[in-house]
Scaffold this motif. Structure first.
Motif, short mmCIF file in Angstrom:
data_model
loop_
_atom_site.label_atom_id
_atom_site.label_comp_id
_atom_site.label_asym_id
_atom_site.label_seq_id
_atom_site.Cartn_x
_atom_site.Cartn_y
_atom_site.Cartn_z
N MET A 1 -24.45 -11.87 2.70
CA MET A 1 -23.79 -11.32 3.91
C MET A 1 -23.01 -12.51 4.61
O MET A 1 -21.89 -12.12 5.09
CB MET A 1 -24.55 -10.39 4.73
N SER B 1 -16.90 -12.04 8.14
CA SER B 1 -16.94 -10.76 9.18
C SER B 1 -15.73 -10.09 9.15
O SER B 1 -15.42 -9.38 9.89
CB SER B 1 -17.25 -11.37 10.31
N SER C 1 -17.20 -7.45 1.33
CA SER C 1 -18.00 -7.20 2.28
C SER C 1 -18.51 -5.98 2.53
O SER C 1 -19.73 -5.85 2.89
CB SER C 1 -17.23 -7.95 3.70
N ILE C 2 -17.74 -4.94 2.38
CA ILE C 2 -18.09 -3.46 2.56
C ILE C 2 -19.26 -3.34 1.50
O ILE C 2 -20.28 -2.68 1.88
CB ILE C 2 -17.06 -2.56 2.50
N THR D 1 -22.53 -4.93 2.24
CA THR D 1 -22.85 -4.41 3.40
C THR D 1 -23.73 -2.83 3.08
O THR D 1 -24.69 -2.60 3.48
CB THR D 1 -22.29 -3.98 4.43
N ALA E 1 -26.81 -3.52 1.03
CA ALA E 1 -27.82 -3.98 2.16
C ALA E 1 -28.62 -2.68 2.58
O ALA E 1 -29.74 -2.68 2.95
CB ALA E 1 -27.30 -4.75 3.03
N GLY F 1 -28.53 -4.78 7.78
CA GLY F 1 -27.64 -4.03 7.21
C GLY F 1 -26.84 -3.45 8.13
O GLY F 1 -25.41 -3.25 8.20
N TRP G 1 -26.66 -4.52 11.53
CA TRP G 1 -26.07 -5.56 12.24
C TRP G 1 -24.74 -5.91 11.52
O TRP G 1 -24.01 -6.36 12.20
CB TRP G 1 -27.20 -6.45 12.37
N LYS G 2 -24.99 -5.95 10.17
CA LYS G 2 -23.54 -6.55 9.61
C LYS G 2 -22.59 -5.40 9.73
O LYS G 2 -21.19 -5.56 9.83
CB LYS G 2 -23.94 -6.49 8.14
N LEU G 3 -22.92 -4.01 9.66
CA LEU G 3 -21.88 -3.10 9.93
C LEU G 3 -21.34 -3.23 11.30
O LEU G 3 -20.02 -3.21 11.57
CB LEU G 3 -22.31 -1.66 9.90
N THR H 1 -20.79 -6.02 12.99
CA THR H 1 -20.27 -7.38 13.16
C THR H 1 -18.87 -6.98 12.25
O THR H 1 -17.87 -7.67 12.65
CB THR H 1 -20.95 -8.55 12.57
N LEU H 2 -18.86 -6.12 11.54
CA LEU H 2 -17.61 -5.78 10.66
C LEU H 2 -16.71 -4.72 11.71
O LEU H 2 -15.60 -4.54 11.26
CB LEU H 2 -18.03 -4.88 9.49
#
Length: 177
Positions: free
Chosen positions: A79, A84, A90-91, A94, A97, A140, A142-144, A146-147
């Protein structure tokens, strides 16, 4: 030992060619060996084997429970490498994840099925497995965030808000007919 006819005969040696009616009970035990200790050793050995198998199962259950930690570190690195910005890679990372921990939590019973034993406690490894997968799921999410793919701001919900009522703040004494 007795010597006779060129053949050395030992006290505990049995010549099976002489008589076929000889049974195992009739044969004397060698020096230092008793059948009672053999039976006792068999039960001790079987108990030791069961204990060793239970220890092996417990060890393997803990290894399976700690496996999501390695996956968590790898997914975090992937990730970070994805960045970001919103793009296909990245999708994909994510959603991978998010999907892996969900599918692992759904199959938690099947994962620990081979390690079930009356002597092995698999509740704590299951709890650790679930906690690590929930941490991976949180990573996962959190990554959503940040995106920018999670609706966390009021501006994300503007379309569902009712239109604002405009108040007339200025009143004039002139009337328009």
């Amino acid at each position: 030992m007795e010597k006779g006819k060129g053949v050395m005969v030992r006290k505990w040696a049995v010549d099976l060619t002489e008589s076929s009616s000889l049974s195992i009970k009739d044969i004397p035990d060698p020096l230092g060996y008793t059948r009672a200790t053999q039976d006792q050793d068999d039960s001790t050995v079987s108990r030791q084997k069961k204990d060793a198998e239970a220890n092996w199962k417990a060890q393997k259950a803990w290894e399976v429970a700690q496996a999501p930690f390695k996956n968590l570190m790898m997914m975090g690195f992937m990730m970070w490498m994805a960045g970001s910005t919103v793009h296909l890679f990245s999708i994909g990372i994510t959603f991978s994840a998010l999907w892996q921990p969900i599918s692992a939590l759904q199959g938690i019973g099947k994962v620990f099925e081979p390690y079930k034993d009356s002597k092995v406690d698999i509740l704590t490894p299951k709890l650790l497995f679930a906690a690590l997968n929930l941490a991976a799921l949180a990573l996962g999410v959190w990554k959503l965030n940040t995106l920018g793919l999670l609706p966390t701001h009021a501006s994300d919900w503007v379309s569902s808000l009712p239109p604002a009522q405009v108040r007339n703040l200025f009143r004039s004494k002139l009337s328009f007919v």
